[in-house]
Design a protein around this motif. Structure first.
Motif, short mmCIF file in Angstrom:
data_model
loop_
_atom_site.label_atom_id
_atom_site.label_comp_id
_atom_site.label_asym_id
_atom_site.label_seq_id
_atom_site.Cartn_x
_atom_site.Cartn_y
_atom_site.Cartn_z
N ALA A 240 -38.66 41.37 65.11
CA ALA A 240 -37.67 42.40 65.44
C ALA A 240 -36.36 41.78 65.92
O ALA A 240 -35.27 42.26 65.57
N ALA A 241 -36.45 40.71 66.69
CA ALA A 241 -35.23 40.04 67.18
C ALA A 241 -34.43 39.46 66.02
O ALA A 241 -33.18 39.55 65.99
N ARG A 242 -35.13 38.89 65.02
CA ARG A 242 -34.43 38.35 63.85
C ARG A 242 -33.77 39.47 63.04
O ARG A 242 -32.64 39.32 62.53
N GLN A 243 -34.48 40.59 62.93
CA GLN A 243 -33.93 41.72 62.19
C GLN A 243 -32.68 42.27 62.86
O GLN A 243 -31.66 42.53 62.20
N VAL A 244 -32.72 42.43 64.17
CA VAL A 244 -31.57 42.95 64.91
C VAL A 244 -30.37 42.02 64.76
O VAL A 244 -29.22 42.46 64.51
N ALA A 245 -30.61 40.71 64.90
CA ALA A 245 -29.51 39.75 64.78
C ALA A 245 -28.89 39.79 63.40
O ALA A 245 -27.65 39.76 63.24
N ALA A 246 -29.75 39.88 62.36
CA ALA A 246 -29.24 39.91 60.98
C ALA A 246 -28.46 41.19 60.71
O ALA A 246 -27.39 41.16 60.07
N ILE A 247 -28.99 42.34 61.18
CA ILE A 247 -28.32 43.62 60.93
C ILE A 247 -26.97 43.67 61.65
O ILE A 247 -25.97 44.15 61.10
N ARG A 248 -26.94 43.15 62.88
CA ARG A 248 -25.67 43.14 63.61
C ARG A 248 -24.63 42.27 62.91
O ARG A 248 -23.45 42.63 62.80
N ALA A 249 -25.08 41.13 62.42
CA ALA A 249 -24.15 40.25 61.70
C ALA A 249 -23.69 40.91 60.41
O ALA A 249 -22.50 40.80 60.02
N PHE A 250 -24.61 41.59 59.74
CA PHE A 250 -24.27 42.29 58.49
C PHE A 250 -23.29 43.43 58.77
O PHE A 250 -22.33 43.66 58.00
N ALA A 251 -23.52 44.13 59.88
CA ALA A 251 -22.63 45.23 60.25
C ALA A 251 -21.23 44.73 60.56
O ALA A 251 -20.23 45.40 60.28
N ALA A 252 -21.14 43.53 61.14
CA ALA A 252 -19.82 42.97 61.49
C ALA A 252 -18.99 42.69 60.25
O ALA A 252 -17.74 42.63 60.31
N THR A 253 -19.63 42.53 59.10
CA THR A 253 -18.90 42.29 57.84
C THR A 253 -18.56 43.59 57.15
O THR A 253 -17.94 43.59 56.07
N GLY A 254 -18.96 44.73 57.74
CA GLY A 254 -18.71 46.04 57.13
C GLY A 254 -19.72 46.38 56.07
O GLY A 254 -19.53 47.33 55.31
N GLY A 255 -20.82 45.63 56.01
CA GLY A 255 -21.80 45.84 54.96
C GLY A 255 -22.59 47.11 55.07
O GLY A 255 -23.10 47.62 54.06
N LEU A 256 -22.76 47.66 56.29
CA LEU A 256 -23.59 48.86 56.45
C LEU A 256 -22.99 50.08 55.76
O LEU A 256 -23.71 50.96 55.30
#
Length: 308
Positions: A240-256
């Motif tokens: 879960a920690a890896r998933q949160v870190a990856a999603i946050r980084a992805f969100a920072a690129t505007g990917g969401l």
């Protein structure tokens, strides 16, 4: 707190005496294991038997009197040390009766063991009685809560071999090893110890042993399940920690913003509930556990592809 060995010996020592042949065999095993020879005037033979168990001392005294051992004396030495047991000493006064008794029990003045083909062991009941007598004098069994171990300890290798042979005649996988200046005949398997206690006549001890062993097994199973669950929780938390870190980084690129509704919902649910299990996220999203797992894996792949 009384030892489990003490409980077993107390029960065995209180078994009713039935057949004269079994009384003779039990006395032979008890004396061979725990007695020593003494000399009186005219080189007359006597016997000395010492035990810390009052019930065993009474048993030995009764067996000696039944066998016509002659005049006996009993001395109780009270221990002055905390935690130490009293000592019970039975002395058979040297005389002609002792020599005759030793001959009847097939014990030479050197206290050598009878052979496995001795008349003492002709009947199954007498072989059991001999093993019981030897256990009363020099056997022990550990508490089942701790470990499974039953043993006879003797300084004589020939006698150790005899005990091992008798146990094996009953189907027990008895081992034999050295310990300093002693020889130890032992049983390690819980089922074997349980069967031995029942064979020797310690039915209450056998029931107690089995109950304690069952409780121990249940406790071990619970511990294994708890350890497994703890390990799984650790793995779940790390994932879960890896998933949160990856999603946050992805969100920072505007990917969401460009994600399909289902993937975006999964990303937002994971960010909102970083400690939730897949099943809990599934309940939140209205999909199954495998569906959530698939969406999170896809989010991790997209984050990796984007260089987030």
């Amino acid at each position: 707190m009384p030892s489990f060995s003490g409980d077993v010996k107390n029960e065995l020592a209180r078994l009713p005496l039935s057949k004269a042949c079994c009384e003779r065999a039990e006395l032979a095993g008890l004396l061979r294991m725990g007695a020593s020879l003494t000399l009186g005037s005219g080189r007359a033979l006597g016997l000395s038997f010492v035990t810390e168990h009052a019930a065993v001392a009474r048993r030995a005294l009764v067996l000696l009197k039944q066998a016509g051992a002659g005049r006996t004396e009993v001395v109780v030495r009270r221990s002055r040390r905390l935690g130490k047991m009293n000592s019970y000493s039975i002395r058979v006064v040297p005389g002609e009766d002792v020599g005759a008794l030793l001959a009847e029990l097939e014990l030479s003045p050197g206290m050598l063991s009878p052979s496995g083909k001795s008349a003492l062991f002709r009947r199954k009941c007498c072989r059991v009685a001999y093993l019981r007598g030897a256990f009363l004098a020099g056997g022990s069994v550990s508490r089942p809560e701790a470990s499974c171990h039953l043993e006879y300890v003797t300084t004589n290798y020939q006698f150790a071999e005899l005990l091992q042979s008798l146990l094996r005649r009953f189907g027990f996988s008895a081992g034999l090893t050295g310990r300093k200046e002693d020889y130890v005949v032992y049983l390690k398997e819980g089922d074997a110890i349980l069967d031995f206690l029942a064979l020797a006549g310690a039915e209450e001890a056998a029931t107690s042993f089995e109950a304690a062993r069952n409780v121990k097994e249940v406790r071990n199973q619970v511990n294994r399940l708890v350890n497994c669950e703890t390990a799984n929780l650790g793995k779940t938390a790390a994932a879960a920690a890896r998933q949160v870190a990856a999603i946050r980084a992805f969100a920072a690129t505007g990917g969401l913003a460009g994600l399909a509704p289902g993937l975006r919902a999964a990303a937002e649910a994971r960010l909102a509930h970083p400690e939730a299990s897949l099943a809990e996220l599934g309940a939140e999203l209205g999909v199954g556990r495998s569906g959530v797992n698939h969406r999170l894996r896809r989010l991790m792949e997209l984050a990796q592809e984007s260089g987030a």
